[in-house]
Scaffold this motif. Structure first.
Motif, PDB file in Angstrom:
ATOM      1  N   SER A  81       4.066 -15.805   9.142  1.00  0.00           N
ATOM      2  CA  SER A  81       3.557 -14.430   8.375  1.00  0.00           C
ATOM      3  C   SER A  81       5.102 -14.367   7.804  1.00  0.00           C
ATOM      4  N   VAL A  82       6.168 -14.850   7.975  1.00  0.00           N
ATOM      5  CA  VAL A  82       7.018 -14.891   6.654  1.00  0.00           C
ATOM      6  C   VAL A  82       6.881 -15.355   5.417  1.00  0.00           C
ATOM      7  N   GLN A  83       6.356 -15.344   4.741  1.00  0.00           N
ATOM      8  CA  GLN A  83       6.288 -16.168   2.716  1.00  0.00           C
ATOM      9  C   GLN A  83       6.405 -14.888   1.845  1.00  0.00           C
ATOM     10  N   PRO A  84       6.841 -15.381   0.610  1.00  0.00           N
ATOM     11  CA  PRO A  84       6.704 -14.846  -0.982  1.00  0.00           C
ATOM     12  C   PRO A  84       4.950 -14.415  -1.317  1.00  0.00           C
ATOM     13  N   THR A  85       4.151 -15.147  -0.773  1.00  0.00           N
ATOM     14  CA  THR A  85       2.971 -15.376  -1.602  1.00  0.00           C
ATOM     15  C   THR A  85       2.406 -13.160  -1.618  1.00  0.00           C
ATOM     16  N   THR A  86       2.819 -12.332  -0.513  1.00  0.00           N
ATOM     17  CA  THR A  86       2.340 -11.112  -0.667  1.00  0.00           C
ATOM     18  C   THR A  86       2.476 -10.533  -1.608  1.00  0.00           C
ATOM     19  N   PHE A  87       3.758 -10.791  -1.610  1.00  0.00           N
ATOM     20  CA  PHE A  87       5.201 -10.341  -2.541  1.00  0.00           C
ATOM     21  C   PHE A  87       4.528 -10.829  -4.046  1.00  0.00           C
ATOM     22  N   VAL A  88       4.545 -12.039  -3.999  1.00  0.00           N
ATOM     23  CA  VAL A  88       4.796 -12.177  -5.504  1.00  0.00           C
ATOM     24  C   VAL A  88       2.350 -11.761  -6.038  1.00  0.00           C
ATOM     25  N   ILE A  89       1.842 -11.809  -5.277  1.00  0.00           N
ATOM     26  CA  ILE A  89       0.776 -11.338  -5.321  1.00  0.00           C
ATOM     27  C   ILE A  89       0.647  -9.282  -5.783  1.00  0.00           C
ATOM     28  N   MET A  90       1.364  -9.245  -4.894  1.00  0.00           N
ATOM     29  CA  MET A  90       1.290  -7.257  -5.567  1.00  0.00           C
ATOM     30  C   MET A  90       2.480  -7.441  -6.746  1.00  0.00           C
ATOM     31  N   MET A  91       3.505  -7.977  -7.368  1.00  0.00           N
ATOM     32  CA  MET A  91       4.446  -7.611  -7.965  1.00  0.00           C
ATOM     33  C   MET A  91       2.900  -8.345  -9.187  1.00  0.00           C
ATOM     34  N   SER A  92       2.219  -8.879  -9.783  1.00  0.00           N
ATOM     35  CA  SER A  92       1.406  -9.082 -10.466  1.00  0.00           C
ATOM     36  C   SER A  92       0.140  -8.250 -10.822  1.00  0.00           C
TER      37      SER A  92
END
Length: 230
Positions: A81-92
């Motif tokens: 469950s640790v990854q930057p994917t959610t962060f990138v999608i959120m910022m986009s």
């Protein structure tokens, strides 16, 4: 016109829910349902920009951001469950809007699972990550999301919401295989993922605190300088 657009958008989301239901019934056809969701997401995106021509460079930008979000899962595959994917999608979604955020989230899930492994869970991940981008876009002009504490709170909330959406798929799959259908079993199943959801929330906070400001600055600069997705 506004009422007409609302009806079309509502219809598209109903179709997405129908596809998720069909994926639950025929879990051996998940890949077709995944592509169906991608098509609906693209229709939603193009419908938003029906009043003007969508430029190829804008589609390329969405593809690049989705690729970054997808590839971001790979180095952290060994950390649950640790990854930057959610962060990138959120910022986009925050910078480019709700429709763009949904498309990036949905495509990132499908693309990353080409490496991480496809399965009946793929359409659910597509919708979950798509909703991350969409809600970030819908809230981007609010007092809440324009504050660092608001963005961090948003990241924490979606760390758990994402897990709960995936838990819903897992519990339905459990029922399909003959498992218990009681509310108690459902609650226990939800609680069982609390540790992983917490890891997800913490990783969201980490990436937001360390990289959030610079990502917003870079993406906003691209948007304004080249007139992308205005």
């Amino acid at each position: 016109m506004r009422k007409h657009k609302a009806v079309v958008i509502a219809f598209l989301f109903i179709m997405m829910i129908v596809l998720l239901g069909l994926n639950y019934i025929w879990d051996d056809s998940y890949l077709w349902f995944s592509f169906g969701l991608i098509i609906l997401a693209l229709v939603l995106f193009l419908f938003k920009f029906e009043s003007r021509k969508v430029e190829p460079r804008e589609l390329v930008l969405l593809a690049v951001l989705a690729s970054i979000a997808a590839v971001g899962r790979i180095p952290f595959a060994s950390l649950p469950s640790v990854q930057p994917t959610t962060f990138v999608i959120m910022m986009s979604g925050y910078v480019f809007g709700a429709e763009s955020g949904f498309v990036i989230g949905a495509v990132a899930a499908l693309a990353s699972n080409m490496i991480m492994g496809q399965g009946p869970w793929t359409p659910w991940q597509m919708v979950a990550w798509g909703l991350v981008g969409m809600t970030a876009g819908l809230l981007k002009n609010t007092f809440f999301m324009n504050r660092r504490w608001g963005q961090i709170t948003f990241g924490v909330i979606w760390g758990y919401l994402f897990g709960w959406i995936m838990n819903l798929w897992g519990f339905l799959a459990l029922i399909q295989s003959g498992g218990s259908q009681t509310w108690r079993a459902f609650i226990v199943y939800m609680i069982g993922s609390a540790t992983f959801d917490t890891f997800h929330a913490i990783s969201n906070v980490f990436f937001l605190v360390v990289f959030g400001a610079i990502w917003i600055k870079i993406l906003t600069r691209f948007k304004r300088k080249y007139g992308l997705l205005e």
